[in-house]
Design a protein around this motif. Structure first.
Motif, PDB file in Angstrom:
ATOM      1  N   ILE A  55       0.810  -1.214   0.000  1.00 34.28           N
ATOM      2  CA  ILE A  55       0.000   0.000   0.000  1.00 34.28           C
ATOM      3  C   ILE A  55       0.848   1.272   0.000  1.00 34.28           C
ATOM      4  O   ILE A  55       0.335   2.354   0.185  1.00 34.28           O
ATOM      5  N   VAL A  56       2.148   1.140  -0.209  1.00 31.36           N
ATOM      6  CA  VAL A  56       2.997   2.320  -0.306  1.00 31.36           C
ATOM      7  C   VAL A  56       2.785   2.967  -1.672  1.00 31.36           C
ATOM      8  O   VAL A  56       2.970   2.333  -2.708  1.00 31.36           O
ATOM      9  N   MET A  57       2.367   4.222  -1.675  1.00 33.40           N
ATOM     10  CA  MET A  57       2.089   4.911  -2.930  1.00 33.40           C
ATOM     11  C   MET A  57       3.370   5.428  -3.563  1.00 33.40           C
ATOM     12  O   MET A  57       4.222   6.007  -2.893  1.00 33.40           O
ATOM     13  N   GLN A  58       3.496   5.197  -4.845  1.00 39.91           N
ATOM     14  CA  GLN A  58       4.580   5.778  -5.617  1.00 39.91           C
ATOM     15  C   GLN A  58       4.072   7.057  -6.278  1.00 39.91           C
ATOM     16  O   GLN A  58       2.925   7.132  -6.687  1.00 39.91           O
ATOM     17  N   GLN A  59       4.932   8.057  -6.364  1.00 37.05           N
ATOM     18  CA  GLN A  59       4.552   9.308  -7.011  1.00 37.05           C
ATOM     19  C   GLN A  59       5.105   9.324  -8.431  1.00 37.05           C
ATOM     20  O   GLN A  59       6.304   9.519  -8.632  1.00 37.05           O
ATOM     21  N   PRO A  60       4.250   9.104  -9.429  1.00 38.20           N
ATOM     22  CA  PRO A  60       4.743   9.108 -10.811  1.00 38.20           C
ATOM     23  C   PRO A  60       5.094  10.517 -11.267  1.00 38.20           C
ATOM     24  O   PRO A  60       4.602  11.511 -10.724  1.00 38.20           O
ATOM     25  N   ASP A  61       5.958  10.589 -12.272  1.00 42.26           N
ATOM     26  CA  ASP A  61       6.352  11.880 -12.834  1.00 42.26           C
ATOM     27  C   ASP A  61       5.360  12.362 -13.886  1.00 42.26           C
ATOM     28  O   ASP A  61       5.213  13.566 -14.106  1.00 42.26           O
ATOM     29  N   SER A  62       4.703  11.418 -14.544  1.00 41.71           N
ATOM     30  CA  SER A  62       3.756  11.769 -15.591  1.00 41.71           C
ATOM     31  C   SER A  62       2.920  10.537 -15.903  1.00 41.71           C
ATOM     32  O   SER A  62       3.086   9.483 -15.279  1.00 41.71           O
ATOM     33  N   PHE A  63       2.000  10.683 -16.836  1.00 46.04           N
ATOM     34  CA  PHE A  63       1.262   9.545 -17.363  1.00 46.04           C
ATOM     35  C   PHE A  63       0.797   9.915 -18.764  1.00 46.04           C
ATOM     36  O   PHE A  63       0.990  11.052 -19.214  1.00 46.04           O
ATOM     37  N   VAL A  64       0.199   8.954 -19.459  1.00 49.66           N
ATOM     38  CA  VAL A  64      -0.029   9.120 -20.897  1.00 49.66           C
ATOM     39  C   VAL A  64      -1.470   9.520 -21.203  1.00 49.66           C
ATOM     40  O   VAL A  64      -2.415   8.819 -20.828  1.00 49.66           O
ATOM     41  N   LEU A  65      -1.609  10.654 -21.868  1.00 48.98           N
ATOM     42  CA  LEU A  65      -2.859  11.024 -22.528  1.00 48.98           C
ATOM     43  C   LEU A  65      -2.695  10.646 -23.990  1.00 48.98           C
ATOM     44  O   LEU A  65      -1.781  11.137 -24.671  1.00 48.98           O
ATOM     45  N   ASN A  66      -3.552   9.777 -24.479  1.00 50.63           N
ATOM     46  CA  ASN A  66      -3.447   9.325 -25.860  1.00 50.63           C
ATOM     47  C   ASN A  66      -3.893  10.413 -26.829  1.00 50.63           C
ATOM     48  O   ASN A  66      -4.770  11.226 -26.516  1.00 50.63           O
ATOM     49  N   VAL A  67      -3.289  10.412 -27.998  1.00 54.49           N
ATOM     50  CA  VAL A  67      -3.692  11.359 -29.038  1.00 54.49           C
ATOM     51  C   VAL A  67      -5.068  10.943 -29.553  1.00 54.49           C
ATOM     52  O   VAL A  67      -5.262   9.788 -29.948  1.00 54.49           O
ATOM     53  N   PRO A  68      -6.052  11.838 -29.529  1.00 56.96           N
ATOM     54  CA  PRO A  68      -7.389  11.475 -30.020  1.00 56.96           C
ATOM     55  C   PRO A  68      -7.349  10.999 -31.465  1.00 56.96           C
ATOM     56  O   PRO A  68      -6.486  11.402 -32.257  1.00 56.96           O
ATOM     57  N   ILE A  98     -15.904  15.387 -27.390  1.00 56.16           N
ATOM     58  CA  ILE A  98     -14.579  14.956 -27.833  1.00 56.16           C
ATOM     59  C   ILE A  98     -14.150  13.828 -26.902  1.00 56.16           C
ATOM     60  O   ILE A  98     -14.185  13.982 -25.681  1.00 56.16           O
ATOM     61  N   GLU A  99     -13.760  12.702 -27.479  1.00 56.17           N
ATOM     62  CA  GLU A  99     -13.378  11.550 -26.663  1.00 56.17           C
ATOM     63  C   GLU A  99     -11.898  11.609 -26.317  1.00 56.17           C
ATOM     64  O   GLU A  99     -11.045  11.835 -27.176  1.00 56.17           O
ATOM     65  N   LEU A 100     -11.598  11.381 -25.045  1.00 52.46           N
ATOM     66  CA  LEU A 100     -10.222  11.306 -24.564  1.00 52.46           C
ATOM     67  C   LEU A 100     -10.000   9.947 -23.914  1.00 52.46           C
ATOM     68  O   LEU A 100     -10.927   9.354 -23.361  1.00 52.46           O
ATOM     69  N   SER A 101      -8.758   9.476 -23.970  1.00 51.16           N
ATOM     70  CA  SER A 101      -8.429   8.209 -23.317  1.00 51.16           C
ATOM     71  C   SER A 101      -7.035   8.303 -22.717  1.00 51.16           C
ATOM     72  O   SER A 101      -6.174   9.047 -23.201  1.00 51.16           O
ATOM     73  N   THR A 102      -6.818   7.538 -21.662  1.00 55.78           N
ATOM     74  CA  THR A 102      -5.555   7.604 -20.942  1.00 55.78           C
ATOM     75  C   THR A 102      -5.245   6.255 -20.319  1.00 55.78           C
ATOM     76  O   THR A 102      -6.055   5.320 -20.371  1.00 55.78           O
ATOM     77  N   SER A 103      -4.069   6.150 -19.739  1.00 52.71           N
ATOM     78  CA  SER A 103      -3.678   4.995 -18.937  1.00 52.71           C
ATOM     79  C   SER A 103      -3.436   5.479 -17.517  1.00 52.71           C
ATOM     80  O   SER A 103      -2.852   6.552 -17.312  1.00 52.71           O
ATOM     81  N   GLN A 104      -3.865   4.695 -16.544  1.00 54.15           N
ATOM     82  CA  GLN A 104      -3.746   5.133 -15.155  1.00 54.15           C
ATOM     83  C   GLN A 104      -2.291   5.384 -14.786  1.00 54.15           C
ATOM     84  O   GLN A 104      -1.405   4.605 -15.141  1.00 54.15           O
ATOM     85  N   ASN A 141       1.223  14.003 -20.306  1.00 56.21           N
ATOM     86  CA  ASN A 141       1.862  14.663 -21.440  1.00 56.21           C
ATOM     87  C   ASN A 141       0.879  15.632 -22.092  1.00 56.21           C
ATOM     88  O   ASN A 141      -0.329  15.589 -21.836  1.00 56.21           O
ATOM     89  N   ILE A 142       1.384  16.505 -22.926  1.00 55.64           N
ATOM     90  CA  ILE A 142       0.555  17.494 -23.621  1.00 55.64           C
ATOM     91  C   ILE A 142       0.270  17.001 -25.031  1.00 55.64           C
ATOM     92  O   ILE A 142       1.174  16.565 -25.749  1.00 55.64           O
ATOM     93  N   VAL A 143      -0.993  17.061 -25.416  1.00 58.40           N
ATOM     94  CA  VAL A 143      -1.415  16.684 -26.767  1.00 58.40           C
ATOM     95  C   VAL A 143      -1.866  17.943 -27.497  1.00 58.40           C
ATOM     96  O   VAL A 143      -2.571  18.788 -26.930  1.00 58.40           O
TER      97      VAL A 143
END
Length: 292
Positions: free
Chosen positions: A26-39, A54-60, A145-147
């Motif tokens: 249960i130790v939380m890791q602090q990620p630096d970023s995650f992925v927003l997919n290009v629509p 507008i549909e958006l999708s990502t990965s946790q 990330n920025i799309v």
């Protein structure tokens, strides 16, 4: 006895190791970023006036465990996000829609225009990213990330006009011009923007006739209305003897009245009608001999 003691030590060790493993899980890791997919249609023109979503999708984000983060959508006219707006849509799903109308409203403010003629006519780039948090305390806050959406065509969108939910009556005989003591009018069920109050509109202790005004807020905010700013007596059944008294509605015939305010929307403006009726109140329902 030694066997029992050894078994006890072994069990305690196993429990300790199991507890440590559970703690590690249960130790939380602090990620630096995650992925927003290009629509899917990012290279096309997003004509906001002629589309709904507008549909958006990502990965946790990799928090070290599977959680239920809340995603918010941030948009900017600059790729460095030196100035950005957060859209009202939030989601805990990896695939979700944002409303084109919400984005159009945000763009009006981002462009800083107040007239339709000032709004950019041509499509322009828009930059979008997500933020993710694990709870209301913003634990685990991380940006994606920025799309780039190269061609977004907005329009001069305005917030929808909504009927007021409140109405207040103020005057020299109604709160003594103090909004904290103003009369709160009663909404009429089934008639949005319509309110009533039984109000004494007699004379003051100094013998002055009643003067009144109205507002949807308890404030002198420029939206209060009186004589010349409302239609008077169009449907009245009592003659209050109204007149212009310095912009206030003057009451020439002192007494008790049922005051009714009716709100209508005309374009981007509210219009008000004020009517006066005799102070007659009738009761119906289950407590009135079951008469509906």
């Amino acid at each position: 006895m030694k066997k029992i003691y050894s078994i006890a030590i072994l069990m305690a060790s196993l429990i300790f190791l199991w507890s440590c493993q559970e703690d590690e899980k249960i130790v939380m890791q602090q990620p630096d970023s995650f992925v927003l997919n290009v629509p899917k249609y990012a290279s096309g023109i997003y004509d906001l006036q002629n589309m709904e979503t507008i549909e958006l999708s990502t990965s946790q984000p990799d928090y070290g465990f599977t959680g239920a983060p809340t995603y918010s959508v941030e948009v900017s006219l600059s790729s460095d996000f030196s100035d950005y707006v957060t859209l009202p849509t939030q989601s805990s799903l990896a695939k979700f829609n944002i409303q084109a109308a919400d984005l159009a409203l945000a763009l009006v403010g981002m462009h800083g225009v107040t007239e339709e003629s000032e709004y950019p006519a041509q499509p322009h780039p828009l930059y979008i990213r997500l933020s993710s948090v694990l709870n209301a305390k913003n634990d685990g806050l991380v940006k994606s990330n920025i799309v780039t959406l190269p061609q977004v065509k907005g329009y001069f969108a305005l917030d929808p006009m909504v009927m007021p939910e409140n109405m207040y009556l103020i005057g020299n005989v109604a709160g003594d011009w103090n909004w904290d003591n103003a009369t709160e009018m009663i909404p009429i069920w089934g008639s949005e923007g319509k309110f009533w109050a039984m109000q004494y509109l007699g004379q003051t202790g100094d013998g002055d006739n009643a003067q009144i005004k109205f507002n949807v807020e308890k404030a002198w905010d420029g939206n209060e209305f009186g004589y010349g700013e409302a239609t008077l007596n169009e449907n009245s059944t009592a003659e209050a003897g109204t007149s212009d008294d310095g912009g206030n509605i003057g009451i020439g015939n002192p007494g008790w009245y049922i005051v009714v305010v009716t709100t209508t929307i005309n374009g981007r403006e509210f219009e008000y009608a004020v009517d006066f009726h005799p102070p007659h109140v009738y009761l119906q329902g289950g407590v009135a001999r079951g008469n509906w």
